[in-house]
Design an enzyme around this catalytic site. Structure first.
Site, mmCIF file in Angstrom:
data_model
loop_
_atom_site.group_PDB
_atom_site.id
_atom_site.type_symbol
_atom_site.label_atom_id
_atom_site.label_comp_id
_atom_site.label_asym_id
_atom_site.label_seq_id
_atom_site.Cartn_x
_atom_site.Cartn_y
_atom_site.Cartn_z
ATOM 1 N N ASN A 55 17.226 19.048 -3.176
ATOM 2 C CA ASN A 55 15.856 19.154 -2.664
ATOM 3 C C ASN A 55 15.707 20.544 -2.054
ATOM 4 O O ASN A 55 16.180 20.781 -0.949
ATOM 5 C CB ASN A 55 15.623 18.054 -1.610
ATOM 6 C CG ASN A 55 14.260 18.180 -0.942
ATOM 7 O OD1 ASN A 55 13.423 18.961 -1.393
ATOM 8 N ND2 ASN A 55 14.058 17.420 0.125
ATOM 9 N N GLU B 56 10.099 14.372 6.060
ATOM 10 C CA GLU B 56 9.283 15.523 6.475
ATOM 11 C C GLU B 56 7.821 15.310 6.103
ATOM 12 O O GLU B 56 6.926 15.851 6.749
ATOM 13 C CB GLU B 56 9.853 16.811 5.856
ATOM 14 C CG GLU B 56 11.145 17.215 6.547
ATOM 15 C CD GLU B 56 12.105 18.033 5.703
ATOM 16 O OE1 GLU B 56 11.708 18.572 4.658
ATOM 17 O OE2 GLU B 56 13.286 18.121 6.116
ATOM 18 N N SER C 57 22.548 16.319 5.761
ATOM 19 C CA SER C 57 23.675 17.229 6.015
ATOM 20 C C SER C 57 24.884 16.967 5.124
ATOM 21 O O SER C 57 26.028 17.097 5.561
ATOM 22 C CB SER C 57 24.072 17.201 7.496
ATOM 23 O OG SER C 57 23.010 17.693 8.292
ATOM 24 N N GLU D 192 18.079 8.377 4.249
ATOM 25 C CA GLU D 192 18.267 9.648 4.953
ATOM 26 C C GLU D 192 17.935 9.469 6.431
ATOM 27 O O GLU D 192 16.756 9.503 6.814
ATOM 28 C CB GLU D 192 17.327 10.715 4.374
ATOM 29 C CG GLU D 192 17.560 11.032 2.917
ATOM 30 C CD GLU D 192 17.003 12.407 2.561
ATOM 31 O OE1 GLU D 192 17.789 13.252 2.140
ATOM 32 O OE2 GLU D 192 15.798 12.625 2.731
ATOM 33 N N HIS E 202 9.580 11.469 1.630
ATOM 34 C CA HIS E 202 10.579 12.198 2.415
ATOM 35 C C HIS E 202 10.140 12.180 3.890
ATOM 36 O O HIS E 202 8.944 12.261 4.192
ATOM 37 C CB HIS E 202 10.698 13.636 1.906
ATOM 38 C CG HIS E 202 11.871 14.354 2.501
ATOM 39 N ND1 HIS E 202 11.839 14.874 3.777
ATOM 40 C CD2 HIS E 202 13.114 14.586 2.027
ATOM 41 C CE1 HIS E 202 13.025 15.407 4.055
ATOM 42 N NE2 HIS E 202 13.816 15.248 3.003
ATOM 43 N N LYS F 31 13.127 21.960 -1.006
ATOM 44 C CA LYS F 31 12.062 22.050 0.016
ATOM 45 C C LYS F 31 11.205 23.298 -0.259
ATOM 46 O O LYS F 31 10.935 23.599 -1.422
ATOM 47 C CB LYS F 31 12.674 22.026 1.413
ATOM 48 C CG LYS F 31 13.573 20.791 1.601
ATOM 49 C CD LYS F 31 14.011 20.548 2.994
ATOM 50 C CE LYS F 31 14.929 19.325 3.017
ATOM 51 N NZ LYS F 31 15.340 18.932 4.350
ATOM 52 N N GLY G 186 19.183 18.312 8.074
ATOM 53 C CA GLY G 186 19.124 19.720 8.468
ATOM 54 C C GLY G 186 19.737 20.009 9.824
ATOM 55 O O GLY G 186 19.557 21.092 10.381
HETATM 56 P P1 PGA Z 1 19.816 18.439 4.435
HETATM 57 O O1 PGA Z 1 18.448 17.816 3.885
HETATM 58 O O2 PGA Z 1 20.871 18.250 3.376
HETATM 59 O O3 PGA Z 1 19.500 19.887 4.695
HETATM 60 O O4 PGA Z 1 20.162 17.706 5.695
HETATM 61 C C1 PGA Z 1 18.453 16.604 3.175
HETATM 62 C C2 PGA Z 1 17.040 16.220 2.811
HETATM 63 O O5 PGA Z 1 16.116 16.487 3.599
HETATM 64 O O6 PGA Z 1 16.797 15.649 1.732
#
Ligand code: PGA
Length: 235
Positions: free
Chosen positions: A8, A94, A197, A159, A92, A10, A165
């Site tokens: 992903n 976010e 992560s 998640e 997601h 982003k 992140g």
């Molecule tokens: P990350 O993000 O691996 O940077 O923690 C995962 C995600 O948001 O899908």
């Protein structure tokens, strides 16, 4: 079950990133990874630009639930499909934190399926919910409200929000418990991804956990070197 290693990106990258599949291929050949699926979900304009002769799947990070119409700034599933996408991430955290509800996520998942693509439906709890001991019931409620009626061609990504992140990863016990719970809820055939992560150093343990059928990777997917190391950990 096959593992799905899903990147992903982003809101990262520019058109020069169109060469990343070539870079990935140089690090991990097709035969090396015959037993796993690799997916890259770039920002929209990169969908058609990605140079992809390598059987890497391409996906989107979002879509609109309507087939077409007056929805300024939105993108339909039909257009994503014609741009080469075979998966769409929906719900997601976010986007949920920007106001997307379970009902919105369900409508998008239904639209993705109706368009012939596979939705990756994201769920996960906040730190407050985890610390109050309600992570499992929270995820259960999210799944009940966000899954489409027909679940035969979906992927679910667990998640935990506090692990995205942040460099914090859920413990293997917590991942096993949550994935075991989701597995019981949705049955044996749905791929369950863990996200939050995931890095080269922890991928082997996470991908070896019961009922983990792949990973959704943000930060560590931006460099093909670390993405290929994570993919290797799934082999
Ligand atoms: P990350 O993000 O691996 O940077 O923690 C995962 C995600 O948001 O899908």
């Amino acid at each position: 079950m096959r593992h799905l290693i899903a990147a992903n990106w982003k809101m990262h990258g520019d058109l020069s990133w169109a060469d990343k599949p070539d870079e990935f291929e140089a690090l991990l050949s097709k035969t090396d990874r015959a037993d796993i699926d690799i997916l890259i979900c770039p920002p929209f304009p990169l969908l058609t630009a990605l140079k992809n002769d390598h059987k890497i799947h391409i996906g989107a990070q979002n879509c609109h639930a309507a087939v077409k119409g007056a929805h300024t700034g939105e993108v339909s599933v039909g257009l994503l499909k014609s741009a080469g996408a075979s998966y769409v991430i929906v719900g997601h955290s976010e986007r949920r934190s920007d106001g997307e509800s379970d009902a919105d996520v369900k409508a998008k998942a239904e639209a993705v399926l109706a368009g012939g693509l596979t939705p990756i439906i994201c769920v996960g709890e906040s730190l407050d919910v985890r610390e109050s001991g309600k992570a499992v019931s929270h995820v259960e409620a999210q799944l009940e409200a966000s899954l489409p009626e027909d679940t035969s061609n979906i992927v679910i990504a667990y998640e935990p929000i506090w692990a995205i992140g942040t460099g914090k990863v859920a413990s293997i016990d917590d991942i096993e418990q949550m994935h075991g719970f989701i597995r019981k809820m949705v049955g044996p055939y749905i791929q369950l991804l863990y996200g939050g992560s995931v890095k080269p150093g922890n991928a082997k343990a996470i991908l070896g956990t019961d009922n983990v059928n792949g990973a959704l990777i943000g930060g560590a997917s931006l460099e093909m070197d670390s993405l290929s190391q994570i993919a290797r950990a799934a082999l």
